[in-house]
Motif scaffolding. Structure first.
Motif, PDB file in Angstrom:
ATOM      1  N   ARG A   1     -20.691  19.793   3.858  1.00 56.64           N
ATOM      2  CA  ARG A   1     -20.504  20.606   5.051  1.00 56.64           C
ATOM      3  C   ARG A   1     -20.002  19.761   6.178  1.00 56.64           C
ATOM      4  N   MET A   2     -18.931  20.150   6.706  1.00 60.66           N
ATOM      5  CA  MET A   2     -18.662  19.574   8.196  1.00 60.66           C
ATOM      6  C   MET A   2     -19.464  20.124   9.094  1.00 60.66           C
ATOM      7  N   ILE A   3     -19.873  19.375   9.986  1.00 61.35           N
ATOM      8  CA  ILE A   3     -20.683  20.002  11.300  1.00 61.35           C
ATOM      9  C   ILE A   3     -19.888  19.640  12.286  1.00 61.35           C
TER      10      ILE A   3
ATOM     11  N   ALA B   1     -11.571   6.686   4.656  1.00 61.06           N
ATOM     12  CA  ALA B   1     -10.844   5.640   3.931  1.00 61.06           C
ATOM     13  C   ALA B   1      -9.421   6.141   3.282  1.00 61.06           C
ATOM     14  N   ASP B   2      -8.521   5.462   3.082  1.00 60.58           N
ATOM     15  CA  ASP B   2      -7.142   5.938   2.538  1.00 60.58           C
ATOM     16  C   ASP B   2      -7.439   6.053   1.027  1.00 60.58           C
ATOM     17  N   ILE B   3      -7.296   7.500   0.866  1.00 57.54           N
ATOM     18  CA  ILE B   3      -7.548   7.897  -0.840  1.00 57.54           C
ATOM     19  C   ILE B   3      -6.285   7.203  -1.415  1.00 57.54           C
ATOM     20  N   ALA B   4      -5.049   7.333  -1.032  1.00 59.23           N
ATOM     21  CA  ALA B   4      -3.879   7.054  -1.642  1.00 59.23           C
ATOM     22  C   ALA B   4      -4.033   5.551  -1.847  1.00 59.23           C
ATOM     23  N   ALA B   5      -4.283   4.682  -1.151  1.00 63.20           N
ATOM     24  CA  ALA B   5      -4.554   3.182  -1.425  1.00 63.20           C
ATOM     25  C   ALA B   5      -5.311   3.078  -2.500  1.00 63.20           C
ATOM     26  N   MET B   6      -6.424   3.598  -2.314  1.00 58.61           N
ATOM     27  CA  MET B   6      -7.770   3.190  -3.224  1.00 58.61           C
ATOM     28  C   MET B   6      -7.595   3.835  -4.694  1.00 58.61           C
ATOM     29  N   LYS B   7      -6.992   4.932  -4.894  1.00 56.86           N
ATOM     30  CA  LYS B   7      -7.045   5.739  -6.092  1.00 56.86           C
ATOM     31  C   LYS B   7      -7.011   5.040  -7.274  1.00 56.86           C
TER      32      LYS B   7
ATOM     33  N   GLU C   1      -5.702  13.658  18.854  1.00 56.65           N
ATOM     34  CA  GLU C   1      -6.540  14.754  19.059  1.00 56.65           C
ATOM     35  C   GLU C   1      -6.971  15.528  17.598  1.00 56.65           C
ATOM     36  N   LYS C   2      -6.024  15.476  16.609  1.00 58.92           N
ATOM     37  CA  LYS C   2      -6.406  15.980  15.558  1.00 58.92           C
ATOM     38  C   LYS C   2      -7.369  15.223  14.454  1.00 58.92           C
ATOM     39  N   ALA C   3      -7.259  14.012  14.781  1.00 63.62           N
ATOM     40  CA  ALA C   3      -8.272  13.114  13.826  1.00 63.62           C
ATOM     41  C   ALA C   3      -8.672  11.901  14.239  1.00 63.62           C
TER      42      ALA C   3
ATOM     43  N   PRO D   1      -0.783   8.988  12.230  1.00 59.11           N
ATOM     44  CA  PRO D   1      -0.849  10.412  12.374  1.00 59.11           C
ATOM     45  C   PRO D   1      -0.525  11.004  11.363  1.00 59.11           C
ATOM     46  N   LYS D   2       0.517  10.379  10.380  1.00 58.79           N
ATOM     47  CA  LYS D   2       0.930  11.404   9.482  1.00 58.79           C
ATOM     48  C   LYS D   2      -0.308  11.455   8.310  1.00 58.79           C
ATOM     49  N   ALA D   3      -0.798  10.506   8.165  1.00 57.82           N
ATOM     50  CA  ALA D   3      -2.110  10.448   7.299  1.00 57.82           C
ATOM     51  C   ALA D   3      -3.657  10.835   7.868  1.00 57.82           C
ATOM     52  N   LEU D   4      -3.402  11.420   8.946  1.00 63.29           N
ATOM     53  CA  LEU D   4      -4.634  11.663   9.868  1.00 63.29           C
ATOM     54  C   LEU D   4      -5.626  10.230  10.049  1.00 63.29           C
ATOM     55  N   ASN D   5      -4.953   9.387  10.395  1.00 57.67           N
ATOM     56  CA  ASN D   5      -5.560   8.057  10.665  1.00 57.67           C
ATOM     57  C   ASN D   5      -6.606   7.722   9.332  1.00 57.67           C
TER      58      ASN D   5
ATOM     59  N   CYS E   1     -16.219   9.107   9.658  1.00 58.28           N
ATOM     60  CA  CYS E   1     -17.668   9.204  10.225  1.00 58.28           C
ATOM     61  C   CYS E   1     -18.416   7.886  10.255  1.00 58.28           C
ATOM     62  N   GLU E   2     -18.315   6.912   9.233  1.00 60.86           N
ATOM     63  CA  GLU E   2     -19.113   5.907   9.242  1.00 60.86           C
ATOM     64  C   GLU E   2     -18.497   4.809  10.313  1.00 60.86           C
ATOM     65  N   LEU E   3     -17.112   4.754  10.573  1.00 65.72           N
ATOM     66  CA  LEU E   3     -16.691   3.940  11.524  1.00 65.72           C
ATOM     67  C   LEU E   3     -17.205   4.350  13.195  1.00 65.72           C
TER      68      LEU E   3
HETATM   69  N1  CAA Z   1      -6.732   9.250   2.746  1.00 65.07           N
HETATM   70  C1  CAA Z   1      -5.463   9.347   2.604  1.00 65.07           C
HETATM   71  N2  CAA Z   1      -4.688  10.307   3.173  1.00 65.07           N
HETATM   72  C2  CAA Z   1      -5.394  11.351   3.872  1.00 65.07           C
HETATM   73  C3  CAA Z   1      -6.594  11.263   3.901  1.00 65.07           C
HETATM   74  C4  CAA Z   1      -7.310  10.470   3.137  1.00 65.07           C
HETATM   75  N3  CAA Z   1      -8.770   9.844   3.508  1.00 65.07           N
HETATM   76  N4  CAA Z   1      -6.775  12.550   4.717  1.00 65.07           N
HETATM   77  C5  CAA Z   1      -5.839  13.176   4.877  1.00 65.07           C
HETATM   78  N5  CAA Z   1      -4.636  12.348   4.426  1.00 65.07           N
HETATM   79  C6  CAA Z   1      -3.354  12.730   4.485  1.00 65.07           C
HETATM   80  C7  CAA Z   1      -3.069  14.045   3.335  1.00 65.07           C
HETATM   81  O1  CAA Z   1      -2.986  13.447   2.272  1.00 65.07           O
HETATM   82  C8  CAA Z   1      -1.810  14.549   4.041  1.00 65.07           C
HETATM   83  O2  CAA Z   1      -0.628  13.717   3.514  1.00 65.07           O
HETATM   84  P1  CAA Z   1       0.771  14.406   3.099  1.00 65.07           P
HETATM   85  O3  CAA Z   1       1.328  15.124   4.300  1.00 65.07           O
HETATM   86  O4  CAA Z   1       1.614  13.248   2.869  1.00 65.07           O
HETATM   87  O5  CAA Z   1       0.230  15.287   1.910  1.00 65.07           O
HETATM   88  C9  CAA Z   1      -2.052  14.492   5.438  1.00 65.07           C
HETATM   89  O6  CAA Z   1      -2.939  13.329   5.554  1.00 65.07           O
HETATM   90  C10 CAA Z   1      -2.397  15.743   6.118  1.00 65.07           C
HETATM   91  O7  CAA Z   1      -3.416  15.918   5.723  1.00 65.07           O
HETATM   92  P2  CAA Z   1      -3.695  17.537   4.900  1.00 65.07           P
HETATM   93  O8  CAA Z   1      -2.442  18.162   4.598  1.00 65.07           O
HETATM   94  O9  CAA Z   1      -4.876  17.586   3.860  1.00 65.07           O
HETATM   95  O10 CAA Z   1      -4.352  18.193   6.242  1.00 65.07           O
HETATM   96  P3  CAA Z   1      -5.401  19.633   6.336  1.00 65.07           P
HETATM   97  O11 CAA Z   1      -5.257  19.644   7.788  1.00 65.07           O
HETATM   98  O12 CAA Z   1      -4.740  20.414   5.582  1.00 65.07           O
HETATM   99  O13 CAA Z   1      -6.813  18.893   6.039  1.00 65.07           O
HETATM  100  C11 CAA Z   1      -8.516  17.353   5.857  1.00 65.07           C
HETATM  101  C12 CAA Z   1      -7.361  18.037   6.829  1.00 65.07           C
HETATM  102  C13 CAA Z   1      -9.648  18.326   5.790  1.00 65.07           C
HETATM  103  C14 CAA Z   1      -9.151  16.128   6.556  1.00 65.07           C
HETATM  104  C15 CAA Z   1      -8.102  16.916   4.541  1.00 65.07           C
HETATM  105  O14 CAA Z   1      -7.011  16.203   4.809  1.00 65.07           O
HETATM  106  C16 CAA Z   1      -9.199  16.004   3.974  1.00 65.07           C
HETATM  107  O15 CAA Z   1      -9.995  16.681   3.079  1.00 65.07           O
HETATM  108  N6  CAA Z   1      -8.903  14.794   3.740  1.00 65.07           N
HETATM  109  C17 CAA Z   1      -9.668  13.884   2.949  1.00 65.07           C
HETATM  110  C18 CAA Z   1     -11.180  13.684   3.476  1.00 65.07           C
HETATM  111  C19 CAA Z   1     -11.997  12.750   2.528  1.00 65.07           C
HETATM  112  O16 CAA Z   1     -12.112  12.998   1.532  1.00 65.07           O
HETATM  113  N7  CAA Z   1     -12.539  11.664   3.096  1.00 65.07           N
HETATM  114  C20 CAA Z   1     -13.418  10.803   2.516  1.00 65.07           C
HETATM  115  C21 CAA Z   1     -12.544   9.611   1.793  1.00 65.07           C
HETATM  116  S1  CAA Z   1     -13.559   8.708   0.974  1.00 65.07           S
HETATM  117  C22 CAA Z   1     -14.103   7.353   1.866  1.00 65.07           C
HETATM  118  O17 CAA Z   1     -13.831   7.561   3.166  1.00 65.07           O
HETATM  119  C23 CAA Z   1     -14.986   6.326   1.422  1.00 65.07           C
HETATM  120  C24 CAA Z   1     -15.913   5.708   2.420  1.00 65.07           C
HETATM  121  O18 CAA Z   1     -16.819   6.089   2.661  1.00 65.07           O
HETATM  122  C25 CAA Z   1     -15.269   4.408   3.112  1.00 65.07           C
END
Ligand code: CAA
Length: 258
Positions: free
Chosen positions: A164-166, A65-71, A58-60, A22-26, A111-113
């Motif tokens: 754009r998100m739908i 994919a985990d951006i912190a893990a793959m950066k 409910e939120k996500a 939940p802390k990383a929006l799954n 979305c892909e999953l």
């Molecule tokens: N990876 C890692 N951490 C993520 C994450 C992600 N994809 N999405 C959200 N989080 C983390 C945030 O870093 C944040 O952590 P902290 O509280 O430690 O700062 C926490 O989840 C809550 O997120 P936000 O504060 O950003 O929440 P918000 O409600 O303001 O925004 C959101 C929600 C619009 C979903 C925004 O978090 C966001 O844009 N996330 C990234 C979405 C994204 O770019 N996804 C694509 C990733 S690349 C990929 O998936 C490759 C592939 O095809 C396989």
């Protein structure tokens, strides 16, 4: 079995798997994807389970994919390690029906999953997007392939290039999801749908899934031939006898164990 990043429940013949970071929006990391593979494999083998539901919070559903893990990954790391290919696509090996229940964000890999599920039911708060371009990469788990097949090139290109998100209503209108329900009733509604499917003969449900998936991998005539083989092979099976005799005898069929 205890998981670190999943919550798993069984409701009669239905398994419910919740992504749970939940802390990383799954955000989808290696451990979660490994655990998801294990959970799918376990339910695939379990004859008591007929249908699997995949959901998030409910939120996500999952924010990607985990951006912190793959950066800091390099090409060498990802290629050598077969990042994504190694542990994301277990879901595609599941032969039983998998329903995705999407509430909140389903972005990027989320979305892909979701698109790897057999069909999606969305809460009215769901948001789908492919924002990978914003973090400097292409999608890596089928976004450029499954999305245009699901919703057509124009809508897919729009989502992939503009980020754009739908919302749920648009996702239903363009065929990405099959139904939209109130977010606070999502799990209840999807469990009811799954319980309905679970009463059908699981052997036939698996054959239907097999045929529909084949439609995306072969020509129309080959696909129809394949379907016809399975249709013919269905005659004389306990499921066919029970289904047809129950209809003619004006009673409910009992597909228990079939
Ligand atoms: N990876 C890692 N951490 C993520 C994450 C992600 N994809 N999405 C959200 N989080 C983390 C945030 O870093 C944040 O952590 P902290 O509280 O430690 O700062 C926490 O989840 C809550 O997120 P936000 O504060 O950003 O929440 P918000 O409600 O303001 O925004 C959101 C929600 C619009 C979903 C925004 O978090 C966001 O844009 N996330 C990234 C979405 C994204 O770019 N996804 C694509 C990733 S690349 C990929 O998936 C490759 C592939 O095809 C396989």
């Amino acid at each position: 079995m205890e998981y670190q990043d999943l919550l798993v429940e069984v409701h009669d013949k239905v398994a419910l798997i919740r992504l749970n970071r939940p802390k990383a929006l799954n955000a989808l990391n290696d451990n979660m994807m490994n655990e998801l593979g294990e959970a799918f494999a376990k339910f695939e083998k379990d004859p008591a389970i007929h249908v699997i539901i995949l959901t998030g919070s409910e939120k996500a559903f999952a924010a990607g994919a985990d951006i912190a893990a793959m950066k800091d990954y390099t090409y060498q790391d990802t290629h050598r390690d077969n990042y994504i290919g190694r542990n994301w696509e277990h879901i595609l090996k599941v032969r039983k029906p998998v329903i995705g229940a999407v509430s909140g964000f389903a972005l990027g890999g989320g979305c892909e999953l979701a698109m790897m599920c057999d069909f999606l039911v969305a809460g009215d708060n769901a948001k789908f997007g492919q924002p990978e371009i914003k973090v400097g990469v292409t999608p890596g788990a089928g976004g450029t392939q499954r999305l245009p097949r699901a919703i057509g090139k124009a809508k897919a290109m729009d989502m992939l290039l503009t980020t754009r998100m739908i919302d749920a209503a648009e996702a239903e209108r363009i065929g990405l999801v099959s139904r939209v329900v109130p977010a606070d009733k999502l799990i209840e509604e999807v469990l009811e749908i799954a319980q309905g499917i679970a009463q059908m003969p699981v052997s036939v449900a698996m054959q239907i899934k097999d045929c529909v998936n084949r439609a995306f991998e072969t020509t129309l005539s080959e696909g129809v031939n394949y379907e016809r083989r399975l249709f013919h092979a269905g005659f004389g099976t306990p499921a066919q006898r029970e289904g047809m005799y129950a209809f003619l005898e004006k009673r409910l069929p009992n597909f228990e164990g079939l």
